[in-house]
Scaffold this motif. Sequence first.
Motif, PDB file in Angstrom:
ATOM      1  N   ARG A   1      58.692 -50.377 -21.542  1.00  0.00           N
ATOM      2  CA  ARG A   1      59.644 -51.137 -22.581  1.00  0.00           C
ATOM      3  C   ARG A   1      60.547 -51.861 -21.641  1.00  0.00           C
ATOM      4  O   ARG A   1      60.875 -53.081 -22.083  1.00  0.00           O
ATOM      5  CB  ARG A   1      60.509 -50.130 -23.138  1.00  0.00           C
ATOM      6  N   GLN A   2      60.980 -51.067 -20.616  1.00  0.00           N
ATOM      7  CA  GLN A   2      61.847 -52.296 -19.679  1.00  0.00           C
ATOM      8  C   GLN A   2      61.062 -53.486 -19.133  1.00  0.00           C
ATOM      9  O   GLN A   2      61.561 -54.442 -18.936  1.00  0.00           O
ATOM     10  CB  GLN A   2      62.390 -51.077 -18.727  1.00  0.00           C
ATOM     11  N   THR A   3      59.798 -52.963 -18.514  1.00  0.00           N
ATOM     12  CA  THR A   3      58.976 -54.218 -18.226  1.00  0.00           C
ATOM     13  C   THR A   3      58.887 -55.281 -19.173  1.00  0.00           C
ATOM     14  O   THR A   3      59.115 -56.424 -18.923  1.00  0.00           O
ATOM     15  CB  THR A   3      57.764 -53.431 -17.964  1.00  0.00           C
ATOM     16  N   TYR A   4      58.838 -54.838 -20.385  1.00  0.00           N
ATOM     17  CA  TYR A   4      58.542 -55.899 -21.470  1.00  0.00           C
ATOM     18  C   TYR A   4      60.039 -56.491 -21.739  1.00  0.00           C
ATOM     19  O   TYR A   4      59.815 -57.896 -21.705  1.00  0.00           O
ATOM     20  CB  TYR A   4      58.010 -55.185 -22.738  1.00  0.00           C
ATOM     21  N   MET A   5      60.948 -55.989 -21.859  1.00  0.00           N
ATOM     22  CA  MET A   5      62.090 -56.727 -22.076  1.00  0.00           C
ATOM     23  C   MET A   5      62.583 -57.682 -20.930  1.00  0.00           C
ATOM     24  O   MET A   5      63.247 -58.451 -20.909  1.00  0.00           O
ATOM     25  CB  MET A   5      63.126 -55.632 -22.262  1.00  0.00           C
ATOM     26  N   SER A   6      62.039 -57.210 -19.544  1.00  0.00           N
ATOM     27  CA  SER A   6      62.396 -58.146 -18.400  1.00  0.00           C
ATOM     28  C   SER A   6      61.498 -59.204 -18.309  1.00  0.00           C
ATOM     29  O   SER A   6      61.667 -60.151 -17.563  1.00  0.00           O
ATOM     30  CB  SER A   6      62.387 -57.415 -17.274  1.00  0.00           C
ATOM     31  N   SER A   7      60.445 -59.446 -19.190  1.00  0.00           N
ATOM     32  CA  SER A   7      59.453 -60.319 -19.023  1.00  0.00           C
ATOM     33  C   SER A   7      59.241 -61.445 -20.054  1.00  0.00           C
ATOM     34  O   SER A   7      58.855 -61.100 -21.180  1.00  0.00           O
ATOM     35  CB  SER A   7      57.689 -59.692 -18.696  1.00  0.00           C
ATOM     36  N   SER A   8      59.655 -62.526 -19.657  1.00  0.00           N
ATOM     37  CA  SER A   8      59.381 -63.487 -20.638  1.00  0.00           C
ATOM     38  C   SER A   8      57.978 -63.969 -21.120  1.00  0.00           C
ATOM     39  O   SER A   8      57.659 -64.308 -22.291  1.00  0.00           O
ATOM     40  CB  SER A   8      60.099 -65.048 -20.295  1.00  0.00           C
ATOM     41  N   GLU A   9      57.294 -63.963 -20.042  1.00  0.00           N
ATOM     42  CA  GLU A   9      55.696 -64.112 -20.355  1.00  0.00           C
ATOM     43  C   GLU A   9      55.284 -63.030 -21.547  1.00  0.00           C
ATOM     44  O   GLU A   9      54.730 -63.709 -22.250  1.00  0.00           O
ATOM     45  CB  GLU A   9      54.754 -64.099 -19.175  1.00  0.00           C
ATOM     46  N   LEU A  10      55.502 -61.927 -21.537  1.00  0.00           N
ATOM     47  CA  LEU A  10      54.882 -60.963 -22.234  1.00  0.00           C
ATOM     48  C   LEU A  10      55.609 -61.143 -23.572  1.00  0.00           C
ATOM     49  O   LEU A  10      54.901 -60.859 -24.662  1.00  0.00           O
ATOM     50  CB  LEU A  10      55.302 -59.636 -22.049  1.00  0.00           C
ATOM     51  N   GLN A  11      56.703 -61.441 -23.911  1.00  0.00           N
ATOM     52  CA  GLN A  11      57.445 -61.877 -25.034  1.00  0.00           C
ATOM     53  C   GLN A  11      56.972 -62.960 -25.747  1.00  0.00           C
ATOM     54  O   GLN A  11      56.882 -62.943 -26.927  1.00  0.00           O
ATOM     55  CB  GLN A  11      59.099 -61.866 -24.862  1.00  0.00           C
ATOM     56  N   TYR A  12      56.490 -63.917 -25.001  1.00  0.00           N
ATOM     57  CA  TYR A  12      56.149 -65.167 -25.279  1.00  0.00           C
ATOM     58  C   TYR A  12      54.576 -64.987 -25.873  1.00  0.00           C
ATOM     59  O   TYR A  12      54.254 -65.470 -26.952  1.00  0.00           O
ATOM     60  CB  TYR A  12      56.054 -66.156 -24.264  1.00  0.00           C
ATOM     61  N   ILE A  13      53.996 -64.218 -25.207  1.00  0.00           N
ATOM     62  CA  ILE A  13      52.491 -63.847 -25.735  1.00  0.00           C
ATOM     63  C   ILE A  13      52.816 -62.996 -27.253  1.00  0.00           C
ATOM     64  O   ILE A  13      51.928 -63.369 -28.072  1.00  0.00           O
ATOM     65  CB  ILE A  13      51.983 -62.579 -24.796  1.00  0.00           C
TER      66      ILE A  13
ATOM     67  N   ILE B   1      58.634 -70.546 -19.169  1.00  0.00           N
ATOM     68  CA  ILE B   1      58.422 -69.598 -19.933  1.00  0.00           C
ATOM     69  C   ILE B   1      59.155 -69.356 -21.022  1.00  0.00           C
ATOM     70  O   ILE B   1      59.453 -69.147 -22.191  1.00  0.00           O
ATOM     71  CB  ILE B   1      57.446 -68.405 -19.402  1.00  0.00           C
ATOM     72  N   SER B   2      60.446 -69.061 -20.394  1.00  0.00           N
ATOM     73  CA  SER B   2      61.599 -68.593 -21.097  1.00  0.00           C
ATOM     74  C   SER B   2      62.221 -69.699 -22.185  1.00  0.00           C
ATOM     75  O   SER B   2      62.407 -69.287 -23.045  1.00  0.00           O
ATOM     76  CB  SER B   2      62.997 -68.250 -20.366  1.00  0.00           C
ATOM     77  N   LYS B   3      62.058 -71.023 -21.603  1.00  0.00           N
ATOM     78  CA  LYS B   3      62.522 -71.919 -22.600  1.00  0.00           C
ATOM     79  C   LYS B   3      61.553 -72.074 -23.865  1.00  0.00           C
ATOM     80  O   LYS B   3      62.080 -72.244 -24.734  1.00  0.00           O
ATOM     81  CB  LYS B   3      62.553 -73.441 -21.519  1.00  0.00           C
ATOM     82  N   ARG B   4      60.267 -71.923 -23.561  1.00  0.00           N
ATOM     83  CA  ARG B   4      59.241 -72.079 -24.530  1.00  0.00           C
ATOM     84  C   ARG B   4      59.407 -70.845 -25.443  1.00  0.00           C
ATOM     85  O   ARG B   4      59.437 -71.054 -26.752  1.00  0.00           O
ATOM     86  CB  ARG B   4      57.792 -71.806 -23.980  1.00  0.00           C
TER      87      ARG B   4
END
Length: 536
Positions: A39-51, A73-76
Amino acid sequence: MKFISTGFLALAEELQSYILSFLPYRDILRCTTVCRALRQTYMSSSELQYITELGGQQLLPVSDTDLDNHTSISKRLQLLRDKAHAWFKFDIHSFEKVSIPEQYHDAKTSLADGHLCLFNEDEQSAKIFPILPKPSQQRIERDWPSGSLCSIPHADSIEVFMDPAQNLIAIACMIADETLEMDDGERLYIDLGTLDGDGGVHPEAAGKTLFLSGLPRCEDGLYTIENWKLEGLGRHIAFRRSLLVHEGGYKFGEEIWFMQIWDWQHSTTSSCVLSDTIINPEVGESLDFCFLGNDRLLIVSKDLKLYSIEDLSQAPQLLACFLMPVSVTGIQCLLPMDDIAHSSQLQMQTQRTMWTSDPKNRILSLITRTRDATNSLAFIISTRIFFNPQAGVSDRMAGIPWEHWGPLNARIFVHNWRCRVGVSGNRVLQAFPTMDTTLVEDYPNYLLYMMDFSPLAVERRQGLGKVVREPSTIEIPELEETLTTSLPYVEVVSDRIFGVDQVMDIWVDKDRIYLPKLNTEESDSDGIAELEVIEI
């Protein structure tokens, strides 16, 4: 989640994120619910959240664009979330107006890639221009004066299709000189050109003209009413011709229809042909079609027939037949192609967007009138069912019963046949009366309902809109029974009241709502005079 082990969790967070990025978005979300570290990995990854944001909104990424190369990625991710939330708080009172030239008030009007496409069959003229273009938008503006559309003498234009994303115009022409000894196959043809060119051959086309074959004919002496439709998507162009055979009065004995599909980029001829006869059709359209991505075609009539058009060297192959729960007429198949993925690289370059809707996860709207003519129905259907048609069905060719495919993949609403439904991606914009009334006799006021059927809209509305999960039931008097459907969606209702003349046409694309205004001031015309454009 068997791979989640002590060894995996010991990997660097960047490596965990890289491995997780290969999973479908639902599996990524499942990992975050069973393991605090992930969960922490996901919250720290804009790429995973974008997917997951793309998957939850049922969108596909578009690569190889300037935006893709220069936008982080974070902007997208932020842009994608902002676009989704904007639809739940749009200001229906804030709009701009775009005038339509007077000669096109009664023209056939369509919307494509932010352009208004106009065709006046009586005047034999056409026009395309961008609607309030944005700085980054590709702009095409052109007029075809009267008589300039068809290049062959004695020919009239009967239908026009424009695709700004591919700089393509397709014109169905008919040679009207009856003194010429020609059959229908020689009289009808499809002319291809560029929207911004001078009448030359399109650079991606196999040739200037697409040739038809095997057109339906009517016995001499029988009166017929003819209609047609020209449509395209990516490398495909389809032409449908229907002959309604008149037996006297308002009774039609049969409807003979024909459809031919070309890969216009590779051949000017085609063996991909469909035809059939409908016995005793009712007055009004009884057949329509739409493309479902680049390899599937849906024929909408008394049933929904799904065909594969992957191989255009042969007739379309029937994949499945979906049985409708009620006999219908006056069919409109609404599946706008403004944001669907095309195969052409030109599309990717001109759209300048970072995502596009997934053909396997869109919304299709079927507007129908039941045969007793007291009701009009809007069937809102998820296209996912057309990409997994055999689920739970042993004999797909015999017809999939409505009970097996419809209730979980659709919603049905009572609909005023005078009004149009706007569809874009997973969003539907529909007008509903402000109070209960008999739609056939009354002219009520309307509110606009925006409905978003994407999973993330339902799961993460964040207090915006109303989530509708409970089933809804429609009574069908002619069947003496009810139809219950339960496709989940989020609903937002406008606070602006519209008259019926303001919602007879509704168009929606990724960023805007378009409400055509009828021209009621001129006694000889009731066509579209201007557009209200609402920015989202």
